[in-house]
Design a protein around this motif. Sequence first.
Motif, PDB file in Angstrom:
ATOM      1  N   GLU A 134      34.614  31.324  33.290  1.00  0.00           N
ATOM      2  CA  GLU A 134      35.751  31.811  34.075  1.00  0.00           C
ATOM      3  C   GLU A 134      35.275  32.511  35.331  1.00  0.00           C
ATOM      4  OE1 GLU A 134      38.348  33.206  30.309  1.00  0.00           O
ATOM      5  OE2 GLU A 134      38.779  34.174  32.218  1.00  0.00           O
ATOM      6  N   GLU A 135      34.306  33.412  35.123  1.00  0.00           N
ATOM      7  CA  GLU A 135      33.820  34.177  36.248  1.00  0.00           C
ATOM      8  C   GLU A 135      33.187  33.277  37.274  1.00  0.00           C
ATOM      9  OE1 GLU A 135      33.927  37.624  36.695  1.00  0.00           O
ATOM     10  OE2 GLU A 135      35.356  37.537  35.047  1.00  0.00           O
ATOM     11  N   THR A 136      32.489  32.259  36.810  1.00  0.00           N
ATOM     12  CA  THR A 136      31.863  31.333  37.750  1.00  0.00           C
ATOM     13  C   THR A 136      32.907  30.628  38.586  1.00  0.00           C
ATOM     14  OG1 THR A 136      30.194  30.965  36.070  1.00  0.00           O
ATOM     15  CG2 THR A 136      30.198  29.483  37.934  1.00  0.00           C
ATOM     16  N   ALA A 137      33.991  30.223  37.940  1.00  0.00           N
ATOM     17  CA  ALA A 137      35.032  29.523  38.682  1.00  0.00           C
ATOM     18  C   ALA A 137      35.594  30.410  39.793  1.00  0.00           C
ATOM     19  CB  ALA A 137      36.137  29.093  37.729  1.00  0.00           C
ATOM     20  N   HIS A 138      35.912  31.626  39.430  1.00  0.00           N
ATOM     21  CA  HIS A 138      36.462  32.542  40.432  1.00  0.00           C
ATOM     22  C   HIS A 138      35.443  32.848  41.513  1.00  0.00           C
ATOM     23  CE1 HIS A 138      38.322  36.354  41.887  1.00  0.00           C
ATOM     24  NE2 HIS A 138      39.401  35.627  41.711  1.00  0.00           N
ATOM     25  N   TYR A 139      34.200  33.012  41.097  1.00  0.00           N
ATOM     26  CA  TYR A 139      33.138  33.314  42.049  1.00  0.00           C
ATOM     27  C   TYR A 139      32.952  32.173  43.032  1.00  0.00           C
ATOM     28  CZ  TYR A 139      28.501  34.847  43.580  1.00  0.00           C
ATOM     29  OH  TYR A 139      27.429  35.255  44.315  1.00  0.00           O
ATOM     30  N   ILE A 140      33.007  30.964  42.534  1.00  0.00           N
ATOM     31  CA  ILE A 140      32.846  29.810  43.416  1.00  0.00           C
ATOM     32  C   ILE A 140      33.971  29.753  44.433  1.00  0.00           C
ATOM     33  CG2 ILE A 140      32.974  27.302  43.461  1.00  0.00           C
ATOM     34  CD1 ILE A 140      31.288  27.224  41.001  1.00  0.00           C
ATOM     35  N   LYS A 141      35.179  29.996  43.951  1.00  0.00           N
ATOM     36  CA  LYS A 141      36.310  29.971  44.885  1.00  0.00           C
ATOM     37  C   LYS A 141      36.147  31.012  45.974  1.00  0.00           C
ATOM     38  CE  LYS A 141      40.227  28.211  42.283  1.00  0.00           C
ATOM     39  NZ  LYS A 141      41.455  28.594  41.594  1.00  0.00           N
ATOM     40  N   CYS A 142      35.778  32.213  45.561  1.00  0.00           N
ATOM     41  CA  CYS A 142      35.636  33.281  46.547  1.00  0.00           C
ATOM     42  C   CYS A 142      34.492  33.000  47.513  1.00  0.00           C
ATOM     43  CB  CYS A 142      35.388  34.612  45.838  1.00  0.00           C
ATOM     44  SG  CYS A 142      36.828  35.207  44.988  1.00  0.00           S
ATOM     45  N   LEU A 143      33.412  32.482  46.977  1.00  0.00           N
ATOM     46  CA  LEU A 143      32.264  32.183  47.836  1.00  0.00           C
ATOM     47  C   LEU A 143      32.638  31.144  48.886  1.00  0.00           C
ATOM     48  CD1 LEU A 143      28.917  31.829  45.873  1.00  0.00           C
ATOM     49  CD2 LEU A 143      29.397  33.254  47.834  1.00  0.00           C
ATOM     50  N   SER A 144      33.340  30.117  48.462  1.00  0.00           N
ATOM     51  CA  SER A 144      33.691  29.080  49.416  1.00  0.00           C
ATOM     52  C   SER A 144      34.641  29.628  50.474  1.00  0.00           C
ATOM     53  CB  SER A 144      34.296  27.870  48.716  1.00  0.00           C
ATOM     54  OG  SER A 144      35.324  28.259  47.862  1.00  0.00           O
ATOM     55  N   MET A 145      35.509  30.537  50.067  1.00  0.00           N
ATOM     56  CA  MET A 145      36.413  31.158  51.032  1.00  0.00           C
ATOM     57  C   MET A 145      35.634  31.982  52.040  1.00  0.00           C
ATOM     58  SD  MET A 145      39.639  31.036  51.368  1.00  0.00           S
ATOM     59  CE  MET A 145      40.813  31.188  50.050  1.00  0.00           C
ATOM     60  N   GLN A 146      34.697  32.722  51.545  1.00  0.00           N
ATOM     61  CA  GLN A 146      33.878  33.563  52.422  1.00  0.00           C
ATOM     62  C   GLN A 146      33.068  32.706  53.379  1.00  0.00           C
ATOM     63  OE1 GLN A 146      33.913  36.862  52.400  1.00  0.00           O
ATOM     64  NE2 GLN A 146      32.294  37.173  53.885  1.00  0.00           N
ATOM     65  N   VAL A 147      32.568  31.610  52.874  1.00  0.00           N
ATOM     66  CA  VAL A 147      31.786  30.718  53.732  1.00  0.00           C
ATOM     67  C   VAL A 147      32.658  30.164  54.842  1.00  0.00           C
ATOM     68  CG1 VAL A 147      30.746  28.430  53.756  1.00  0.00           C
ATOM     69  CG2 VAL A 147      29.977  30.101  52.125  1.00  0.00           C
ATOM     70  N   LYS A 148      33.884  29.826  54.502  1.00  0.00           N
ATOM     71  CA  LYS A 148      34.794  29.316  55.536  1.00  0.00           C
ATOM     72  C   LYS A 148      35.039  30.355  56.619  1.00  0.00           C
ATOM     73  CE  LYS A 148      37.365  26.275  52.541  1.00  0.00           C
ATOM     74  NZ  LYS A 148      38.512  26.330  51.632  1.00  0.00           N
TER      75      LYS A 148
ATOM     76  N   ILE B 239      25.515  24.677  38.939  1.00  0.00           N
ATOM     77  CA  ILE B 239      24.483  25.637  39.354  1.00  0.00           C
ATOM     78  C   ILE B 239      24.009  25.320  40.755  1.00  0.00           C
ATOM     79  CG2 ILE B 239      22.121  26.327  38.894  1.00  0.00           C
ATOM     80  CD1 ILE B 239      22.781  26.070  35.930  1.00  0.00           C
ATOM     81  N   ASN B 240      23.844  24.037  41.000  1.00  0.00           N
ATOM     82  CA  ASN B 240      23.420  23.610  42.311  1.00  0.00           C
ATOM     83  C   ASN B 240      24.418  24.035  43.378  1.00  0.00           C
ATOM     84  OD1 ASN B 240      21.663  22.393  43.958  1.00  0.00           O
ATOM     85  ND2 ASN B 240      22.289  20.298  43.514  1.00  0.00           N
ATOM     86  N   TYR B 241      25.685  23.886  43.046  1.00  0.00           N
ATOM     87  CA  TYR B 241      26.734  24.229  44.006  1.00  0.00           C
ATOM     88  C   TYR B 241      26.737  25.709  44.316  1.00  0.00           C
ATOM     89  CZ  TYR B 241      31.309  24.027  46.210  1.00  0.00           C
ATOM     90  OH  TYR B 241      32.344  24.101  47.091  1.00  0.00           O
ATOM     91  N   VAL B 242      26.582  26.509  43.273  1.00  0.00           N
ATOM     92  CA  VAL B 242      26.569  27.960  43.497  1.00  0.00           C
ATOM     93  C   VAL B 242      25.389  28.337  44.374  1.00  0.00           C
ATOM     94  CG1 VAL B 242      26.286  30.181  42.372  1.00  0.00           C
ATOM     95  CG2 VAL B 242      27.813  28.514  41.403  1.00  0.00           C
ATOM     96  N   GLN B 243      24.240  27.728  44.084  1.00  0.00           N
ATOM     97  CA  GLN B 243      23.070  28.019  44.915  1.00  0.00           C
ATOM     98  C   GLN B 243      23.303  27.600  46.364  1.00  0.00           C
ATOM     99  OE1 GLN B 243      20.043  25.977  42.755  1.00  0.00           O
ATOM    100  NE2 GLN B 243      19.238  27.854  41.856  1.00  0.00           N
ATOM    101  N   CYS B 244      23.939  26.454  46.519  1.00  0.00           N
ATOM    102  CA  CYS B 244      24.249  25.970  47.870  1.00  0.00           C
ATOM    103  C   CYS B 244      25.118  26.963  48.610  1.00  0.00           C
ATOM    104  CB  CYS B 244      25.000  24.644  47.785  1.00  0.00           C
ATOM    105  SG  CYS B 244      23.939  23.239  47.949  1.00  0.00           S
ATOM    106  N   LEU B 245      26.146  27.426  47.961  1.00  0.00           N
ATOM    107  CA  LEU B 245      27.051  28.362  48.612  1.00  0.00           C
ATOM    108  C   LEU B 245      26.329  29.645  48.990  1.00  0.00           C
ATOM    109  CD1 LEU B 245      30.316  28.032  46.520  1.00  0.00           C
ATOM    110  CD2 LEU B 245      29.996  27.379  48.876  1.00  0.00           C
ATOM    111  N   GLN B 246      25.492  30.106  48.113  1.00  0.00           N
ATOM    112  CA  GLN B 246      24.785  31.351  48.419  1.00  0.00           C
ATOM    113  C   GLN B 246      23.840  31.145  49.592  1.00  0.00           C
ATOM    114  OE1 GLN B 246      23.136  32.483  44.657  1.00  0.00           O
ATOM    115  NE2 GLN B 246      24.880  33.795  44.198  1.00  0.00           N
ATOM    116  N   ARG B 247      23.196  29.985  49.615  1.00  0.00           N
ATOM    117  CA  ARG B 247      22.304  29.698  50.738  1.00  0.00           C
ATOM    118  C   ARG B 247      23.091  29.615  52.046  1.00  0.00           C
ATOM    119  NH1 ARG B 247      19.740  24.562  49.200  1.00  0.00           N
ATOM    120  NH2 ARG B 247      19.946  24.993  46.995  1.00  0.00           N
ATOM    121  N   GLN B 248      24.290  29.054  51.943  1.00  0.00           N
ATOM    122  CA  GLN B 248      25.128  28.947  53.131  1.00  0.00           C
ATOM    123  C   GLN B 248      25.488  30.317  53.670  1.00  0.00           C
ATOM    124  OE1 GLN B 248      28.263  26.231  51.991  1.00  0.00           O
ATOM    125  NE2 GLN B 248      28.279  25.397  54.045  1.00  0.00           N
TER     126      GLN B 248
END
Lengths: 160, 339
Positions: A134-148, B239-248
Amino acid sequence: MASADKLINTDVPEKDVFALHFLRSLSNLRTQNPLNSPDKSIDRVRKIKKAAYVSMARAAGGNSRLWSRALLRRAAKDDNKSVRFSRRKRKVTWKISSKRRRSNQRAPVVEEAAERLRNLVPGGGGMETSKLMEETAHYIKCLSMQVKVMQCLVDGLSQK
Amino acid sequence: MLEGLVSQESLSLNSMDMSVLERLKWVQQQQQQLQQVVYQSSNNSHELLQILQFHGSNNDDLLQSSFSPFQMLGSGFGPNYNIGFGPPHEAMDECISRTSSCHMEPVDTIEVLLKTGEENRAIALKNKRNPEVKTRGEEKTEKKIKVEAETESSMKGKSNMRNTEASSDTSKETSKKASEIQKLDYIHVRARRGQATDRHSLAERARREKISKKMKYLQDIVPGCNKVTGKAGMLDEIINYVQCLQRQVEFLSMKLAVLNPELELAVEDVSVKQAYFTNVVASKQSIMVDVPLFPLDQQGSLDLSAINPNQTTSIEAPSASWETQSQSLYNTSSLGFQY
């Protein structure tokens, strides 16, 4: 992204919230280090990166998520600020880690990958595998938003 | 015949003056009667179910007492029947269960209701109060486990454990059978052929299903996960995706550090930006109207000159020292966030 699964709530605020927090933190950075800028570029990079993560954690919901809490705590520890979290988290962590030891024997394939994920996601060390997902899913969403957000900012700056 | 039964039941059940012994005796009588009835009228099971459900809805005592003959009934029915009991209330810590035999054999049989839904939550019920129900020959092996109450039931299940282990052999032998579905609130899992039905493995199975459900959800989020199959591959992708995002993030922060001097020039910009964003938060509509929407990945050049006047009018900003640089910067950064 509409989450069809009602059990997990991984709603992430709009882009504006992230942008607001990030710009605020950047401006704080600037006021801290006036224009003479004694820092080397590496320090500046590190500070900006940290500001990005902290602002992301705040925008994503402050204390309502495990990873954001862990991230903020980590950042506060680096600055030697006082951490204003309740004690409850500590006890919970202990219980969960003991539970995790027993559950680690299950499905070694999954658990091994979960271990790697735990190293990546902040605060993952005290979570069970299902909670970790769950946390990973939310973290991924937030990370992608931040990257944008950051991408837009960089584009805006570089075009001028 | 059935109507007679019903009336008798209703009479006796409704009189709460009966002592426990009397009630137990009554229950045994009912069982004997029902044994005769069972083989005669499998068609009327429908009615019986309705009757018993009606009874069960009154209160817990009724439920308990009516459950045991019901369990008996359920086990005695032909291959098309599996009846359990599902009271609508949630606080069912007492599991109704595997109807156990008399004191001689500790073998319990689990009566489970099967719902042919795709859900995989399960509930385990154990009947504590009526150990006198006789087991039947052919027992269905479906088990309900309440996932939320797993820890509770595991504690209570310790007492069940020896019972369940004894019957796990029989459970392995029985095969899947179709069952009628009652309209109940909860979902059950059926133990498949050849799989153990003891508590731990079922709990583990529930846990694994939870994890796989969450992984499916992750699969939707992470792009490119559809092509890889299997848990390991998917997790690697994630895992790869998370690493990618962090690198970005790191890369973009480096870029920002390089571009930082330009930001630093406009110190007044800070308050302006804050003003802008408070406006955004407060009144999103007005600003959206003024500024056209840009796509996320804006590659083309922005037509700043056209937009500048709009921006300045919509925001009350300190107008002191509006350098062109800061103005355009402000506009670009603000424009970038409207998509």
